[in-house]
Motif scaffolding. Structure first.
Motif, PDB file in Angstrom:
ATOM      1  N   UNK A  95     -36.845   1.857  10.673  1.00 30.74           N
ATOM      2  CA  UNK A  95     -35.764   2.448   9.895  1.00 30.74           C
ATOM      3  C   UNK A  95     -34.679   3.009  10.802  1.00 30.74           C
ATOM      4  N   UNK A  96     -35.065   3.656  11.860  1.00 32.73           N
ATOM      5  CA  UNK A  96     -34.084   4.170  12.820  1.00 32.73           C
ATOM      6  C   UNK A  96     -33.293   3.016  13.433  1.00 32.73           C
ATOM      7  N   UNK A  97     -33.973   1.925  13.754  1.00 38.28           N
ATOM      8  CA  UNK A  97     -33.293   0.759  14.316  1.00 38.28           C
ATOM      9  C   UNK A  97     -32.305   0.175  13.302  1.00 38.28           C
ATOM     10  N   UNK A  98     -32.703   0.128  12.054  1.00 39.41           N
ATOM     11  CA  UNK A  98     -31.820  -0.355  10.988  1.00 39.41           C
ATOM     12  C   UNK A  98     -30.554   0.496  10.912  1.00 39.41           C
ATOM     13  N   UNK A  99     -30.711   1.813  10.902  1.00 39.56           N
ATOM     14  CA  UNK A  99     -29.556   2.711  10.821  1.00 39.56           C
ATOM     15  C   UNK A  99     -28.693   2.584  12.070  1.00 39.56           C
ATOM     16  N   UNK A 100     -29.322   2.422  13.206  1.00 44.13           N
ATOM     17  CA  UNK A 100     -28.573   2.273  14.465  1.00 44.13           C
ATOM     18  C   UNK A 100     -27.711   1.019  14.433  1.00 44.13           C
ATOM     19  N   UNK A 101     -28.243  -0.087  13.892  1.00 38.24           N
ATOM     20  CA  UNK A 101     -27.489  -1.337  13.813  1.00 38.24           C
ATOM     21  C   UNK A 101     -26.326  -1.241  12.824  1.00 38.24           C
TER      22      UNK A 101
ATOM     23  N   UNK B  19     -42.972   5.554   6.967  1.00 35.54           N
ATOM     24  CA  UNK B  19     -44.329   5.659   7.515  1.00 35.54           C
ATOM     25  C   UNK B  19     -44.243   6.104   8.981  1.00 35.54           C
ATOM     26  N   UNK B  20     -44.884   7.216   9.295  1.00 34.11           N
ATOM     27  CA  UNK B  20     -44.881   7.709  10.682  1.00 34.11           C
ATOM     28  C   UNK B  20     -45.530   6.697  11.612  1.00 34.11           C
ATOM     29  N   UNK B  21     -45.018   6.625  12.849  1.00 36.42           N
ATOM     30  CA  UNK B  21     -45.601   5.730  13.853  1.00 36.42           C
ATOM     31  C   UNK B  21     -45.634   6.451  15.196  1.00 36.42           C
ATOM     32  N   UNK B  22     -45.870   5.695  16.270  1.00 31.96           N
ATOM     33  CA  UNK B  22     -46.041   6.305  17.582  1.00 31.96           C
ATOM     34  C   UNK B  22     -44.746   6.933  18.119  1.00 31.96           C
ATOM     35  N   UNK B  23     -43.613   6.572  17.541  1.00 29.75           N
ATOM     36  CA  UNK B  23     -42.328   7.021  18.089  1.00 29.75           C
ATOM     37  C   UNK B  23     -41.717   8.168  17.293  1.00 29.75           C
ATOM     38  N   UNK B  24     -41.798   8.074  15.966  1.00 30.16           N
ATOM     39  CA  UNK B  24     -41.188   9.093  15.121  1.00 30.16           C
ATOM     40  C   UNK B  24     -42.148   9.494  14.012  1.00 30.16           C
ATOM     41  N   UNK B  25     -42.056  10.770  13.616  1.00 30.51           N
ATOM     42  CA  UNK B  25     -42.750  11.213  12.414  1.00 30.51           C
ATOM     43  C   UNK B  25     -41.717  11.720  11.414  1.00 30.51           C
TER      44      UNK B  25
END
Length: 445
Positions: free
Chosen positions: A393-399, A415-421
């Motif tokens: 999601x962060x990558x989507x917003x960044x693009x 969904x939380x992952x290893x990079x962001x919660x």
């Protein structure tokens, strides 16, 4: 109190007005004594002493005032005097009117009083130009609307809207009764420019009457969920109404021939085309529109908006998004698969807005990133019952960057992952958007 004779005559001569026009007002005069608390002395002053008479207000001023009053207040004001009653019936006040037809026993909505309807038909039917009917779910209200329509024999409407506030009550009427009433308007209105008849039993012959009398003026036609209209019927409208700029209909009426007719040299540039793709039964089959037809439409009207609403089951999307489609606003009202959203990213380069109500339990990471990369005009997105990892999601917003003016994502989607919660993601997203952003919260009541 003495009064100038001329003023006295002015007051007494307004026999058509109430005595309120000469009502007394209180004028407050502060005392000028020093070192004492200011006291107010009340003096009676008659407005007529200043030559002022409410009953003598110019009609132009009354018209401007009445235009800002609700209908009920206007009716009360019309009882003040003869001049105000005349202003109440000025044609300019009756060009635009909305009939609200509701049954008190089954609806909490307000309704236009029957006596007022009779007065409008008797005195103002030839003044009406912009008319709409708002009816509840009862057949009685729809019948009342048709009865009014059938009496509009002396008016030439410019706009007409038939609006069902609940279930489509016009569909419950005998088809012949509805068509007869609507034809009265089509025949007598020679300059109809806007027509909204969604969820009605309008048919091909009645559309031919519409075209025969209003082909030069029709600019907008909204007729979604009209099961008695065939592709040939709507094609007749497109062939004859060359000024049509806005059209809304169901997918079963869309054809290659219709798109080519809207793309002809005689036709003006289309501005807005809305298509509702609705499945009545699971497993329904849908036809395919050729890419060449969409290309012709896009060449003729390069700036038109194509809005598509999908209410399909997952196994019914086979014919859609296999080739490039110039859709700009896309709404999925039911669950849509990852495969379909992947095809959207490949074949919808003009996409401006995307709303997905539901998807499933498989994350849409790859599909969202593909949409961000290929749909370079995307500025609004909404996700409901879906799943997306926080990193994707962060990558989507960044693009997409700051062109994302609307970003409506339920918190449960992320969904939380290893990079962001969930506690960190809003900071990262806000940074790329250039404004403070938080995911939407599901209310808990």
């Amino acid at each position: 109190m003495k009064r100038v004779k001329g003023d006295e005559d002015a007051c007494s001569s307004s026999s058509e007005g109430p005595t309120e026009s000469c009502k007394k007002v209180r004028k407050l005069q502060p005392s000028k004594e020093k070192h004492q608390e200011e006291e107010e002395e009340e003096t009676d002053v008659d407005l007529c002493e200043f030559g002022f008479d409410w009953a003598m207000l110019p009609q132009e001023i009354l018209l401007n005032i009445f235009q800002f009053l609700p209908l009920l207040d206007r009716a009360y004001a019309s009882q003040v005097c003869r001049g105000w009653n005349q202003a109440f019936h000025m044609p300019e006040l009756w060009r635009c009117f909305e009939f609200e037809l509701n049954q008190p026993a089954s609806s909490y909505l307000k309704a236009t009083h029957p006596d007022l309807i009779k007065q409008i038909i008797k005195r103002h039917s030839n003044h009406l130009q912009y008319v709409s009917f708002k009816v509840d779910s009862s057949t009685e209200s729809a019948e009342a609307a048709c009865d009014i329509l059938s009496q509009l024999v002396n008016c030439s409407l410019k706009t007409l809207g038939l609006i069902s506030t609940a279930r489509p009550s016009f569909m419950e009427l005998p088809k012949s009764h509805f068509i007869s009433a609507l034809t009265v308007v089509f025949v007598n209105s020679k300059s109809l420019s806007s027509l909204k008849i969604d969820d009605t039993p309008v048919d091909d012959p009645s559309l031919k009457v519409l075209v025969a009398n209003n082909s030069d003026t029709l600019r907008m036609l909204k007729m979604s969920s009209c099961p008695h209209v065939s592709p040939a019927g709507i094609l007749c409208v497109a062939d004859q109404c060359h000024g049509l700029r806005e059209l809304a209909l169901n997918y079963h009426l869309l054809s290659d021939e219709l798109l080519l007719a809207l793309s002809s040299e005689k036709h003006v540039h289309l501005e807005h085309l809305r298509i509702d793709v609705v499945s009545e039964n699971s497993g329904q089959h849908f036809h395919t529109i050729k890419k060449s037809s969409w290309d012709a439409m896009l060449r003729h009207s390069p700036k038109f908006n194509l809005v598509m609403y999908f209410f399909l089951y997952e196994d019914e999307f086979g014919p859609f998004f296999r080739e490039e489609v110039p859709v700009t606003h896309l709404y999925f009202g039911r669950s849509v698969s990852k495969d379909v959203l992947g095809r959207v990213g490949l074949h919808c380069p003009r996409l401006v807005e995307l709303v997905v109500c539901a998807n499933g339990l498989r994350p849409l990471d790859e599909e969202l990133i593909r949409i961000a990369k290929r749909c370079t005009q995307l500025s609004a997105i909404g996700l409901g019952e879906c799943e997306v990892s926080c990193s994707a999601f962060v990558e989507f917003v960044k693009l997409c960057g700051r062109r994302l003016s609307q970003l409506s994502i339920m918190e449960e989607v992320l969904i939380s992952d290893h990079k962001y919660n969930l506690d960190e993601i809003h900071w990262e997203v806000s940074k790329h958007l250039g404004r403070v952003w938080f995911p939407d919260m599901m209310p808990t009541w």
